[in-house]
Write an enzyme that holds these catalytic residues in place. Structure first.
Site, PDB file in Angstrom:
ATOM      1  CE  LYS A 287      32.828  51.151  48.991  1.00  0.00           C
ATOM      2  NZ  LYS A 287      33.752  50.280  48.282  1.00  0.00           N
ATOM      3  CD  GLU A 374      43.262  42.848  38.895  1.00  0.00           C
ATOM      4  OE1 GLU A 374      44.230  43.633  38.960  1.00  0.00           O
ATOM      5  OE2 GLU A 374      42.124  43.158  39.294  1.00  0.00           O
ATOM      6  NE  ARG A 402      45.530  47.189  35.056  1.00  0.00           N
ATOM      7  CZ  ARG A 402      45.101  48.024  35.992  1.00  0.00           C
ATOM      8  NH1 ARG A 402      45.247  47.708  37.260  1.00  0.00           N
ATOM      9  NH2 ARG A 402      44.575  49.168  35.665  1.00  0.00           N
TER      10      ARG A 402
HETATM   11  C1  LIG Z   1      42.131  46.333  37.937  1.00  0.00           C
HETATM   12  C2  LIG Z   1      40.828  46.295  38.670  1.00  0.00           C
HETATM   13  N1  LIG Z   1      40.546  45.258  39.472  1.00  0.00           N
HETATM   14  C3  LIG Z   1      39.378  45.217  40.145  1.00  0.00           C
HETATM   15  C4  LIG Z   1      38.482  46.230  40.027  1.00  0.00           C
HETATM   16  C5  LIG Z   1      37.138  46.139  40.724  1.00  0.00           C
HETATM   17  N2  LIG Z   1      37.013  47.192  41.719  1.00  0.00           N
HETATM   18  C6  LIG Z   1      36.390  48.342  41.464  1.00  0.00           C
HETATM   19  S1  LIG Z   1      36.314  49.386  42.752  1.00  0.00           S
HETATM   20  C7  LIG Z   1      37.139  48.268  43.707  1.00  0.00           C
HETATM   21  C8  LIG Z   1      37.437  48.632  45.126  1.00  0.00           C
HETATM   22  C9  LIG Z   1      38.276  49.860  45.179  1.00  0.00           C
HETATM   23  O1  LIG Z   1      38.510  50.191  46.503  1.00  0.00           O
HETATM   24  P1  LIG Z   1      38.994  51.662  46.798  1.00  0.00           P
HETATM   25  O2  LIG Z   1      40.007  52.063  45.816  1.00  0.00           O
HETATM   26  O3  LIG Z   1      39.379  51.711  48.212  1.00  0.00           O
HETATM   27  O4  LIG Z   1      37.709  52.532  46.525  1.00  0.00           O
HETATM   28  P2  LIG Z   1      36.373  52.640  47.411  1.00  0.00           P
HETATM   29  O5  LIG Z   1      35.344  51.873  46.662  1.00  0.00           O
HETATM   30  O6  LIG Z   1      36.651  52.121  48.758  1.00  0.00           O
HETATM   31  O7  LIG Z   1      36.070  54.082  47.416  1.00  0.00           O
HETATM   32  C10 LIG Z   1      37.438  47.102  43.008  1.00  0.00           C
HETATM   33  C11 LIG Z   1      38.105  45.931  43.558  1.00  0.00           C
HETATM   34  C12 LIG Z   1      38.810  47.284  39.161  1.00  0.00           C
HETATM   35  N3  LIG Z   1      37.976  48.280  38.936  1.00  0.00           N
HETATM   36  N4  LIG Z   1      39.986  47.304  38.523  1.00  0.00           N
END
Ligand SMILES: Cc1ncc(C[n+]2csc(CCOP(=O)(O)OP(=O)(O)O)c2C)c(N)n1
Ligand SMILES: CC(=O)[C@@H](O)[C@H](O)COP(=O)(O)O
Ligand SMILES: [Mg+2]
Length: 634
Positions: A287, A374, A402
């Protein structure tokens, strides 16, 4: 003529030309994409580290598939920027996340390359399984389907529902697991541990080099049958080296492979593209890759504020203004945890956004990050509560959607005193329609037993939390992504179902629910020379203050209700329900809130203004309402 700054990107009308790019050109394109991303962050806050990390993966995917026909779903969608840049949107890219400009998420209205407008995590595998099934049903089985999902999103419950289904259907499908060891915060949970073990498997290093070398020998073009056999062999071999969890579910596991090596990625993607049945390709990325400070601190650089790079050091502009509601919420939660060790706080992967990091450090036994789960978070809270703990569920309004059924069944039906802190309840600005938290008043006030509150100013937030923790019923407290005004008077105690008159007035009443109180007061100030407007801080949408409803309506003055929520089923609707139940004349009541349409992305204040919720617009509505009520006087 000047050479364009990003000649490769500028040359792309769509992604098809990428397939003819040489390796050097692809590498140069990767550099250009990173340059565009860095330039963007010099102007505004945006998703950064996740996008830096998928540059090579994005290029390799577009080289090996034709996504005008094949199907590509980026899970969540916050890592879509490189994809936008190579699918004909380079020239529009500077508009991203500004009103009227490109969205920061996939948007089918922008491009045929984007299939679903998303921003919530975890649904990519389900929609991909569905797309594949639908394509087969309508005789379009020659389309390939790919879902790219991050390791943070991967443990979402719905992903396992999709894998369960995919493993039974056995339709062809490629799931790319983009494993960068990060959610927004360092990822949590047992699945994270499993992925770590896959990466640190003693075979991994061997796999990387040995299989990498073998794959080098597989020609990109050549005898297809021979190549396919060789690829299958490698697929089987890679599968045997790990990933038994997936293999047992009928999902071929391949990897892990280096997600920054475009050539290697292309070879593996070409291989899995031809494999039968569902395949999971485990890709390891960093990342923030390509910008050292982001790779070193991917939490900060997930969505950093605008910054200038000065000799490799990011320099952010200082921001002033009052602390946000989130800060007051965090402080109040910290006090509650300190006061009673039975109180817990539960976040669903938003520790950073909810500013809970100090709480995570200080109260490790009372802090629970359950990951992007969630629904589980709410049912888990119900379990804790039943056992005698006092959980606070701290989740963004939009993501709590959710958990609708768990709020209904596990919490409200049992009448368990879970406390919900709904952060980002209102317009969230540049994130746009996927993230605006504008439905919660409706969905929270629907269920029996739930008390629905919103603070109008900073001091009230802590008071409401302390009040909620003393109740024997579930309570919710909503607040927006905004700074919280301070209260200059002594604040009356919170009493169940009681509102507060903040400003007395004779000519009409604005009843504000939550942080809209600030704009209501500002509107009353603007009108000072013309109208004497009363401003009420409603505090409760449920139980609503029926006496306040009666009092504001019965003296024949106009009444405006005000909320940062859709008007459908929101606070104004609750006000009218109460008025009708009391057989009051509602003709002088107007409901101000957000319309029954999806509000686009843009600056929060601009959006408020365009939707009639700025102080000026509210003042104008008061003038019109005052004239109308004068005309109505017999
Ligand atoms: C249902 C939901 N909960 C929380 C989020 C907030 N959120 C957006 S990106 C993220 C992290 C995602 O991690 P990953 O899938 O590994 O992607 P990366 O950013 O590491 O590329 C979170 C918690 C969201 N978008 N949707
Ligand atoms: C993609 C996503 O869902 C998050 O990154 C979200 O954009 C965070 O919002 P805040 O910046 O308001 O925490
Ligand atoms: Mg990740």
């Amino acid at each position: 003529m000047n050479e364009p700054k990003h000649p490769n990107l500028a040359s792309l009308e769509d992604a098809t030309a990428l397939r003819e790019f040489s390796q050097d050109q692809l590498k140069a394109t990767a550099l250009e994409i990173r340059d565009v991303l860095c330039n963007l962050l010099a102007t505004r806050t945006a998703h950064f580290a996740s996008n830096l990390g998928v540059v090579e993966l994005c290029l390799a995917l577009h080289c090996e598939f034709d996504f005008r026909k094949d199907r590509l779903i980026w899970d969540t969608g916050h890592q879509i920027y490189p994809h936008k840049l190579v699918t004909g949107r380079y020239s529009q890219f500077p508009t991203i996340r500004t009103q009227g400009g490109l969205m920061g998420y996939p948007n089918p209205h922008e491009s045929e390359y984007d299939l679903f407008m998303t921003g919530h995590a975890g649904c990519s595998v389900s929609t991909a399984v569905g797309l594949r099934s639908g394509d087969l049903m309508v005789g379009q089985g020659d389309r390939h389907t790919v879902a790219v999902i991050g390791d943070g999103a991967f443990p979402s419950g719905i992903v396992f529902e999709a894998l369960n289904n995919a493993g039974e259907l056995k339709d062809d499908l490629t799931i790319v697991l983009n494993d960068n060891k990060m959610s927004i915060c360092p990822r949590v949970g047992a699945v994270a541990g499993y992925l770590d073990r896959l990466r640190s498997n003693p075979y991994y290093t061997g796999l990387k080099t040995e299989v990498g070398k073998l794959l080098e020998q597989i020609p990109m073009f050549g005898d297809p049958a021979e190549r396919f056999l060789a690829q299958m062999k490698e697929g089987v071999k890679a599968g045997l080296l790990g990933g038994m969890l997936f293999e047992e579910l009928n999902i071929r596991y391949v990897g892990p492979i280096d997600g920054h090596d475009i050539t290697l990625l292309r070879k593996y993607l070409a291989m899995v593209r031809e494999m039968k049945g569902p395949v999971l390709l485990h890709v390891v990325t960093e990342k923030g890759h390509g910008y050292k400070p982001a790779a070193a601190d991917p939490v900060f650089f997930h969505t950093p504020p605008a910054f200038e790079d000065q000799d490799g050091k990011p320099v952010t502009r200082s921001s002033d203004g009052l602390p946000a509601f989130t800060v007051h919420a965090r402080d109040a939660i910290g006090e509650a945890l300190a006061a009673d060790e039975k109180v817990s706080v539960i976040t669903a992967a938003m520790c950073q956004g909810n500013k809970l990091e100090p709480i995570r450090e200080k109260f490790p036994n009372q802090f629970f990050d359950v990951g992007i789960c969630e629904s589980h978070a709410v049912a888990f809270a119900a379990g804790q509560c039943k056992a005698g703990a006092r959980p606070i569920v701290d989740i963004y309004s939009t993501f709590l959607q959710r958990s609708y059924d768990q709020i209904f069944q596990e919490v409200c039906l049992q009448d368990l005193p879970v406390v919900f802190m709904l952060d980002r309840a209102g317009l969230t600005g540049p994130d746009g329609p996927t993230h605006h938290g504008v439905y919660d008043i409706g969905y929270m006030r629907l269920f029996p037993n739930l008390v629905v509150m919103a603070p109008g100013y900073a001091e009230e937030l802590g008071m409401m939390l302390r009040f909620a923790l003393k109740q024997d019923h579930p309570c919710s407290i909503r607040y927006p992504k905004a700074s919280a005004m301070k209260c200059s008077r002594s604040v009356p105690a919170i009493e169940l179902g009681k509102s507060e008159v903040v400003r007395p007035g004779e000519d009409g009443t604005i009843v504000a629910f939550g942080a809209m109180l600030e704009n209501a007061l500002a509107a009353a100030e603007l009108l000072e020379q013309e109208l004497d407007v009363e401003v009420v801080n409603a505090r409760f949408a449920k139980p609503i203050d029926a006496a306040m409803v009666r009092r504001s309506i019965t003296n024949g003055r106009f009444v405006l209700t005000l909320e940062e929520n859709t008007v459908v089923g929101g606070f104004g609707a609750a006000f009218l329900e109460s008025a009708v139940a009391q057989r009051l004349d509602t003709r002088g009541v107007q409901v101000l809130g957000l319309p029954d349409t999806f509000v686009e992305h843009g600056d929060r204040n601009d959006l408020l203004q365009q939707n009639g919720l700025s102080p000026k617009a509210i003042a104008q509505r008061c003038r019109e309402a005052a004239l109308a009520s004068e005309a109505a006087v017999p």
